[in-house]
Design an enzyme around this catalytic site. Structure first.
Site, short mmCIF file in Angstrom:
data_model
loop_
_atom_site.label_atom_id
_atom_site.label_comp_id
_atom_site.label_asym_id
_atom_site.label_seq_id
_atom_site.Cartn_x
_atom_site.Cartn_y
_atom_site.Cartn_z
N GLY A 2 0.80 -1.22 0.00
CA GLY A 2 0.00 0.00 0.00
C GLY A 2 0.84 1.27 0.00
O GLY A 2 1.99 1.29 -0.43
N ASP A 54 -5.16 -8.65 -7.28
CA ASP A 54 -4.86 -8.47 -5.86
C ASP A 54 -3.75 -7.44 -5.71
O ASP A 54 -2.66 -7.60 -6.27
CB ASP A 54 -4.43 -9.80 -5.23
CG ASP A 54 -5.54 -10.83 -5.27
OD1 ASP A 54 -6.70 -10.45 -5.05
OD2 ASP A 54 -5.24 -12.02 -5.52
N LEU A 55 -3.98 -6.40 -4.95
CA LEU A 55 -3.06 -5.28 -4.82
C LEU A 55 -1.69 -5.74 -4.33
O LEU A 55 -1.58 -6.39 -3.27
CB LEU A 55 -3.63 -4.23 -3.86
CG LEU A 55 -2.77 -2.99 -3.61
CD1 LEU A 55 -2.61 -2.18 -4.91
CD2 LEU A 55 -3.36 -2.12 -2.51
N ASP A 56 -0.65 -5.41 -5.09
CA ASP A 56 0.75 -5.68 -4.73
C ASP A 56 1.00 -7.15 -4.41
O ASP A 56 1.87 -7.49 -3.60
CB ASP A 56 1.17 -4.82 -3.52
CG ASP A 56 1.17 -3.34 -3.84
OD1 ASP A 56 1.35 -2.99 -5.02
OD2 ASP A 56 0.98 -2.53 -2.91
N ALA A 57 0.26 -8.04 -5.05
CA ALA A 57 0.38 -9.47 -4.73
C ALA A 57 0.64 -10.33 -5.95
O ALA A 57 0.56 -11.55 -5.87
CB ALA A 57 -0.88 -9.94 -4.02
#
Length: 287
Positions: free
Chosen positions: A204, A229-232
């Site tokens: 984040g 999926d955020l930053d995944a």
């Protein structure tokens, strides 16, 4: 450089795959110039990258994919991609207001380090237009409202531009917007992001400030493919730099930015060289 074909494949590991693929190439008068393979013994999966010269190859290049699909893909339930080294990838760069990654990418491009074309730079702010003009690359701006009410309209326009310019992959060079699922589906494992932390730590916003508050002794940067999926998404490259109690949030940002440029450029290099295979949420990076 002689024209070559590059084959990236993965399938369940079975005896004879290497023998079959090399025989296919050599029987058709191809000269193999690169071969690397890996077996994931946990999942029982086989991965391979093989490259061969096309000078005397008997099969026309526009028929090679069809031959591989017919002869081997069905038999081994193989997933594969075929590339040619004389067909340059076309890279679009997305930026916001920070210039450090953009300058590094464009400098490497102009220095001839990469066999790639950059037909456009896309931004949600005007701030970096002067950089694009220095390198004589078209700069396109679509402002996104704070409430994101026009985001779908903006992405539609961006997608039209990418299709017009025949873009094959996207690099987010500190582009401070979340990419929609629709765009990700159009470019699966072909959108490269740089995140300013050693993921999965400090995802984040403001990871350097999170690192300062936590009192860590190293900070890092991570380049990965973008997923829903955020930053995944699958990680391509990571690196770290040591810090001390004397560092402030501002000094962490400065140290981190140097690292971000290097990590992102390494990831882009491997993608351009067609040396990355993705499987599940991981990458296999060939040497």
């Amino acid at each position: 450089m002689k024209p070559t074909a590059i084959l990236l494949l993965h399938c369940l590991d079975k005896p004879g795959i290497i023998s079959e693929m090399t025989r296919f190439i050599t029987d058709n008068k191809g000269n193999i110039v690169y071969l690397d393979q890996y077996v994931d013994r946990v999942d029982g999966m086989f991965f391979m990258r093989i490259e061969w010269e096309l000078d005397n190859f008997l099969i026309p290049r526009d028929k090679i994919k069809e031959y591989i699909s017919t002869l081997y893909a069905q038999r081994y339930k193989m997933t594969f991609n075929l590339y040619f080294n004389d067909v340059k990838p076309r890279m679009a760069i997305f930026v916001s207001k920070m210039s450090h990654c953009l300058y590094d990418l464009l400098a490497r491009y102009k220095a001839g380090e990469w066999e790639v074309e950059i037909p456009c730079i896309v931004s949600n702010h005007e701030d970096l237009r002067y950089v694009a003009e220095q390198f004589d690359i078209p700069f396109h701006v679509w402002s996104i409202k704070k409430d994101h009410s026009n985001k779908a309209e903006v992405e539609k326009a961006e997608m039209e531009l990418l299709q017009k310019e025949q873009v094959t992959f996207i690099v987010l060079a500190r582009y401070m917007q979340i990419i929609s699922d629709e765009m990700i589906k159009e470019y699966p494992h072909h959108i490269i992001n740089i995140h300013h932390s050693f993921l999965p730590a400090f995802i984040g916003a403001k990871p350097y400030h999170q690192a300062y508050e936590r009192g860590v002794k190293i900070i890092g940067a991570t380049s990965h493919y973008v997923t829903a999926d955020l930053d995944a998404g699958p990680i391509i490259e990571q690196d770290v730099v040591r810090i001390t109690h004397k560092d402030t949030p501002d000094s962490l940002v400065l140290k981190g930015r140097d690292l971000e440029k290097i990590v992102l450029s390494r990831a882009v290099t491997k993608h351009i060289q067609r040396k990355i295979l993705t499987y599940k949420n991981k990458t296999i990076i060939f040497s």
